[in-house]
Design an enzyme around this catalytic site. Structure first.
Site, short mmCIF file in Angstrom:
data_model
loop_
_atom_site.label_atom_id
_atom_site.label_comp_id
_atom_site.label_asym_id
_atom_site.label_seq_id
_atom_site.Cartn_x
_atom_site.Cartn_y
_atom_site.Cartn_z
N ASP A 9 -13.85 5.62 -4.38
CA ASP A 9 -12.90 4.90 -4.80
C ASP A 9 -12.09 5.54 -6.08
O ASP A 9 -12.46 6.58 -6.30
CB ASP A 9 -13.36 3.52 -5.64
CG ASP A 9 -12.36 2.22 -5.42
OD1 ASP A 9 -11.19 2.27 -5.41
OD2 ASP A 9 -13.07 1.10 -4.94
N ASN B 194 -11.86 1.45 4.06
CA ASN B 194 -11.66 0.14 3.74
C ASN B 194 -10.77 0.05 2.71
O ASN B 194 -9.99 -1.11 2.48
CB ASN B 194 -13.10 -0.48 3.16
CG ASN B 194 -12.95 -1.72 2.32
OD1 ASN B 194 -12.76 -2.81 2.73
ND2 ASN B 194 -13.04 -1.68 0.93
N ALA B 195 -10.13 1.15 2.04
CA ALA B 195 -9.37 0.93 0.97
C ALA B 195 -8.05 0.31 1.34
O ALA B 195 -7.62 0.70 2.39
CB ALA B 195 -9.15 2.46 0.42
N ALA C 174 13.59 -9.31 2.11
CA ALA C 174 14.77 -9.25 1.52
C ALA C 174 14.69 -9.09 0.10
O ALA C 174 15.57 -8.43 -0.55
CB ALA C 174 15.74 -10.68 1.77
N TYR D 293 2.50 -5.08 4.43
CA TYR D 293 1.22 -5.03 5.00
C TYR D 293 0.57 -5.11 6.54
O TYR D 293 -0.15 -4.45 7.21
CB TYR D 293 0.63 -6.02 4.38
CG TYR D 293 -1.02 -6.39 4.37
CD1 TYR D 293 -2.01 -5.66 3.65
CD2 TYR D 293 -1.48 -7.32 5.18
CE1 TYR D 293 -3.17 -5.51 3.63
CE2 TYR D 293 -3.04 -7.56 5.26
CZ TYR D 293 -3.79 -6.75 4.41
OH TYR D 293 -5.20 -6.83 4.58
N THR E 192 -12.43 -13.53 -1.39
CA THR E 192 -12.66 -12.40 -2.28
C THR E 192 -11.70 -12.76 -3.37
O THR E 192 -10.97 -13.69 -3.41
CB THR E 192 -11.83 -11.38 -1.55
OG1 THR E 192 -10.34 -11.27 -1.21
CG2 THR E 192 -12.55 -10.92 -0.10
#
Length: 447
Positions: free
Chosen positions: A240, A290-291, A300, A353, A388
């Site tokens: 990490d 996983n990061a 917009a 994403y 989470t």
């Protein structure tokens, strides 16, 4: 629907009140605990006539796991699982008797029970009738999974390229789907090819002696992945960013592994990961990408920095690290990448994403044959709504609706993602390559 809500509507006065008010009552899902039985009751194995030999082989596998296996449906059994074998079904009509036999016992399927189909994928050159029979199992299984209640799930094994039901990878997939490790995997059909491996010495520790790297391991899903891989026998390198150093050290200490403070977007990230694994642990067998980060905005309103940061961390870093690992010529390397249902179905406000996660699926499929040539695999896990710290920041109303969308009527837990990754990372899953396994409770989108 938090875990607290789920427990409340399944016990005591609040259970009665929830029934009277007609409130959603998601089942408490059975998750893996060492020493628990594999299934919650006897297993019924059924097939059409042409698939009987394969059904016999499946039954022998289950008997080898000390399960109570039956071949005839009866009214006096609370079934823990039903396995429907349709591997040699040649015409749609041939499946009718076996399918209806499954239907006759569903009211006696125990809570957290399992239905698993075993079939073959359509192949080039199949006659139209044969292709129809094989593809029909897909729609049947996904629909049946939506009908199950009480935390029960339905999933399918789809044999490809001449894979046999008694090979290790098929048995490993069957065991995963039957077990509590697949609690939040529902309505999924997983292709398994002919590549095979030796069965693990212990099904409870299939990663014994392996070295695994997990990026983004300081907290949340990454920490759960590290714990689960360590539980299954792996030595874990936890990676990490330096800013997460305290959490990273905590995770590494908890799993008896080592910590590597590293920004995965660094040009030499792949080389540093490989160097650490080799110098500290003697090699590298598993890499879990996983990061990841979120920078949600409507397109917009999106700034270049918000787009670029997500692509750099979620996608470009994985590509760069994989390139370094491929250049190193490692044998038997298993790579598992975190995708998302957003990358499959899209999501408002997540164009960056979804672009990155769809890209993960693309590079996974392209990398699979490259690793497969050296005895390895590349697969992806696509989580749905997982409880989470990140999802806890979603507005309450939106979060509550999101929990209701899966067939299981609740969000998943980080360990659900970790269990799927541990399965795909195991040598026994060598026949699963280039696939995307959704861990989403059969979410209504992306199926």
């Amino acid at each position: 629907m938090t875990d607290r809500y789920t427990k409340a509507v399944n016990s005591g006065f609040t259970k009665t009140l929830a029934k009277r008010l007609g409130l959603p009552r998601p089942a408490i899902l059975r998750r893996y605990r060492a020493g628990d039985p594999l299934t919650v009751g006897p297993v019924l194995v059924v097939s059409d006539g042409a698939s009987k030999a394969d059904a016999d082989a499946v039954a022998q596998t289950l008997l080898g796991w000390d399960l109570d296996v039956r071949r005839d449906p009866t009214d006096d059994v609370r079934w823990g699982a039903v396995v429907l074998v349709l591997t040699e079904t040649a015409r749609p009509a041939d499946a009718s008797e076996a399918v209806l036999s499954v239907g006759s016992v569903l009211r006696r399927l125990a809570g957290n029970g399992r239905v698993v189909t075993v079939s073959r994928a359509p192949a080039d050159g199949d006659a139209p009738e044969l292709a129809a029979a094989r593809n029909a199992v897909d729609g049947f299984l996904r629909s049946l999974a939506k009908e199950l209640r009480g935390g029960a799930t339905g999933n399918g094994i789809v044999l490809t390229g001449g894979a046999a039901v008694d090979q290790t990878s098929v048995r490993a997939t069957l065991r995963f789907f039957l077990s509590a490790k697949s609690a939040y995997v529902d309505g999924q059909l997983l292709p398994v090819g002919p590549a095979d491996a030796e069965a693990p010495t212990s099904w409870d520790r299939p990663l014994e002696g392996k070295v695994a790297v997990v990026t983004g391991a300081a907290r949340g899903i990454g920490a759960a992945i590290a714990r689960t891989l360590a539980r299954d026998g792996a030595t874990v390198v936890c990676v990490d960013v330096p800013a997460a150093g305290e959490g990273l050290a905590r995770t590494a200490n908890a799993v008896g592994g080592t910590a590597l403070q590293l920004d995965v977007t660094a040009e030499d990230a792949g080389q540093r990961i490989l160097q650490h694994a080799r110098e500290r642990h003697g090699g590298l067998d598993v890499v879990v990408h996983n990061a990841g980060i979120l920078r949600d905005k409507l397109l917009a309103n999106m700034k270049p920095a918000q787009w670029d940061a997500v692509i750099a961390v979620n996608l470009a870093a994985q590509l760069r690290i994989n390139e370094a690992l491929l250049d190193a010529g490692l044998d038997g390397l298993h790579v598992v990448s975190l995708a998302s249902t957003s990358g499959i179905a899209g999501n408002k406000g997540q164009t960056n994403y979804a672009f990155s996660k769809a890209g993960v699926i693309g590079h996974t499929r392209a990398t699979a044959p490259l690793l497969g040539a050296r005895g390895g695999t590349a697969n992806a896990v696509a989580p749905g709504f997982i409880e989470t710290d990140m999802t806890a920041s979603i507005p309450f109303a939106t979060r509550s609706v999101a929990r209701l969308l899966p067939t299981l009527s609740q969000g998943g837990e980080p360990v659900d993602v970790a269990e799927a990754i541990a399965f795909l990372a195991s040598p026994a899953a060598a026949g699963v390559n280039g696939q995307v396994l959704r861990v989403c409770g059969q979410h209504m989108v992306g199926q």
